[in-house]
Scaffold this active site. Structure first.
Site, PDB file in Angstrom:
ATOM      1  N   GLN A  96      45.050   1.180  58.843  1.00 15.51           N
ATOM      2  CA  GLN A  96      43.614   0.890  58.893  1.00 15.51           C
ATOM      3  C   GLN A  96      42.928   1.887  59.836  1.00 15.51           C
ATOM      4  OE1 GLN A  96      43.049  -3.723  59.133  1.00 15.51           O
ATOM      5  NE2 GLN A  96      44.954  -3.214  60.187  1.00 15.51           N
ATOM      6  N   ASN A  97      43.723   2.677  60.546  1.00 14.44           N
ATOM      7  CA  ASN A  97      43.166   3.565  61.564  1.00 14.44           C
ATOM      8  C   ASN A  97      42.499   4.784  60.937  1.00 14.44           C
ATOM      9  OD1 ASN A  97      44.170   1.764  63.422  1.00 14.44           O
ATOM     10  ND2 ASN A  97      46.033   2.944  63.822  1.00 14.44           N
ATOM     11  N   VAL A  98      41.502   5.275  61.612  1.00 15.55           N
ATOM     12  CA  VAL A  98      40.745   6.428  61.096  1.00 15.55           C
ATOM     13  C   VAL A  98      41.051   7.686  61.915  1.00 15.55           C
ATOM     14  CG1 VAL A  98      38.906   5.010  60.106  1.00 15.55           C
ATOM     15  CG2 VAL A  98      38.713   5.724  62.494  1.00 15.55           C
ATOM     16  N   ASP A  99      42.051   7.581  62.806  1.00 12.35           N
ATOM     17  CA  ASP A  99      42.452   8.774  63.569  1.00 12.35           C
ATOM     18  C   ASP A  99      43.537   9.526  62.791  1.00 12.35           C
ATOM     19  OD1 ASP A  99      44.202   6.384  65.473  1.00 12.35           O
ATOM     20  OD2 ASP A  99      45.239   7.951  64.351  1.00 12.35           O
ATOM     21  N   HIS A 114      40.875   2.808  55.533  1.00  4.81           N
ATOM     22  CA  HIS A 114      39.502   2.761  56.036  1.00  4.81           C
ATOM     23  C   HIS A 114      38.946   4.150  56.304  1.00  4.81           C
ATOM     24  CE1 HIS A 114      40.311  -1.647  57.392  1.00  4.81           C
ATOM     25  NE2 HIS A 114      40.036  -1.561  56.103  1.00  4.81           N
ATOM     26  N   CYS A 125      25.826  11.015  47.547  1.00  3.53           N
ATOM     27  CA  CYS A 125      26.620  11.576  46.428  1.00  3.53           C
ATOM     28  C   CYS A 125      28.070  11.726  46.882  1.00  3.53           C
ATOM     29  CB  CYS A 125      26.021  12.931  46.003  1.00  3.53           C
ATOM     30  SG  CYS A 125      26.317  14.284  47.177  1.00  3.53           S
ATOM     31  N   CYS A 145      22.481  17.094  48.008  1.00  8.27           N
ATOM     32  CA  CYS A 145      21.441  16.186  47.460  1.00  8.27           C
ATOM     33  C   CYS A 145      20.392  15.793  48.487  1.00  8.27           C
ATOM     34  CB  CYS A 145      22.112  14.925  46.887  1.00  8.27           C
ATOM     35  SG  CYS A 145      22.603  13.731  48.141  1.00  8.27           S
ATOM     36  N   GLY A 182      50.362  -3.462  65.503  1.00  5.64           N
ATOM     37  CA  GLY A 182      49.100  -3.336  66.242  1.00  5.64           C
ATOM     38  C   GLY A 182      47.859  -3.688  65.471  1.00  5.64           C
ATOM     39  N   ASN A 208      53.257  -6.418  68.106  1.00  6.06           N
ATOM     40  CA  ASN A 208      51.886  -6.564  68.587  1.00  6.06           C
ATOM     41  C   ASN A 208      51.875  -6.926  70.075  1.00  6.06           C
ATOM     42  OD1 ASN A 208      49.236  -6.286  67.159  1.00  6.06           O
ATOM     43  ND2 ASN A 208      48.850  -8.205  68.260  1.00  6.06           N
TER      44      ASN A 208
END
Ligand code: BV8
Length: 235
Positions: A96-99, A114, A125, A145, A182, A208
């Site tokens: 789920q991490n965006v790093d 994510h 667009c 756009c 985590g 966790n």
């Protein structure tokens, strides 16, 4: 406590991992819940900022928040948990991490449910552009756009990337062990992958810092820091 879980993972033919903010916490990436206390974002509500409504309300504030997170991430490094996961090319990593810390540790099979901080996409667009974490772009318009550009992450209320989601669903339904690392497992549809794996007969191993919803569904729960437990689990 760790030995039975290690045995299950060693015997697994199709292990996968499912991770959240706790995997990157020891690298210095604040988790969403820490955000409220980390002093970094105390004046803002992350779930509000990470939404199309929050962006529409105050695009400058949202872009500034992401710029701050991007610059912070530029100076961080993978922790021992990322390296232990990257050392297992046989394991698919759903996150789920965006790093990009798993990729910086050398992991190749990473599914970002994510999205990622490493690119911007157009709010209107399909145009996408890589960005520099150390020198993130300000609020700007799409060169194609004219609509506003925004980080290539999935906001609350937005649907998940179809390819990553379908690959993650397939992997969860086919795995025989899911190592959940985590995450509070409160954000859907991502958290539902734990049930997909469990319903398919997989053993669920949770790592966790505290008991959470994922541990309610676990066969093995290991409470403590991922940076210590994950390398021991995979050794
Ligand atoms: C969707 C990217 C539908 C952005 C994120 C009302 C309206 C609309 C939707 C909803 C709604 N109500 C509910 C929903 C669904 C919603 C949802 O689940 N909301 C929750 C709050 C109830 N989901 C969505 O909106 C999703 N989309 O449903 O679309 C749709 C369908 C079709 C068409 C259109 C729309 C999209 C959700 C994605 C949101 N984006 N991130 C950004 O980062 O800026 S979510 C974000 O929060 C993170 O990515 C992460 O997923 C989540 C935080 O969760 P965790 O990772 O678990 O982090 P957390 O801090 O909670 O926990 C960390 C854990 O680690 C803790 O337990 C801690 O103890 C532990 N820990 C800490 N340190 C360590 C550790 N463990 C081990 N070692 C350590 N060192």
């Amino acid at each position: 406590m760790i030995e039975p879980a290690r045995r299950v993972i060693r015997a697994a033919e199709r292990p996968i991992t499912f991770s959240g903010a706790g995997l990157s916490a020891e690298s210095g990436v604040p988790t969403f819940r820490d955000a409220a206390t980390a002093g970094l974002w105390t004046k803002v509500d992350p779930t509000r900022l990470a939404s199309p409504e929050g962006f529409a309300d105050d695009p400058e504030l949202v872009i500034g928040w992401y710029a701050q997170r991007r610059r912070r991430l530029a100076g961080l490094a993978p922790n021992p948990a990322h390296h232990a996961l990257a050392a297992r090319p046989d394991i698919a990593h759903i996150t789920q991490n965006v790093d990009d810390l798993l990729e910086r540790a050398g992991a190749e099979r990473v599914l970002h449910l994510h999205g990622t901080l490493l690119e911007d996409r157009c709010h209107g667009c399909s145009h996408r552009e890589p960005i520099s974490l150390a020198d993130p772009p300000p609020l700007r318009s799409c060169p194609r756009c004219g609509a506003p550009m925004r980080p290539g992450v999935v906001w609350f209320g937005e649907s998940l990337p179809t390819t990553a989601w379908s690959q993650a669903e397939t992997a969860a339904a086919a795995c025989d062990v899911m190592i959940v690392i985590g995450t509070r497992a409160e954000v859907y549809p991502a958290a539902g992958l734990i049930d997909v794996a469990r319903d398919a007969g997989a053993a669920i191993v949770v790592v966790n810092a505290e008991a959470c919803r994922a541990s309610d569904r676990a066969d093995h729960t290991l409470i403590g820091p991922a940076g210590t437990i994950v390398p021991a689990l995979l050794a």
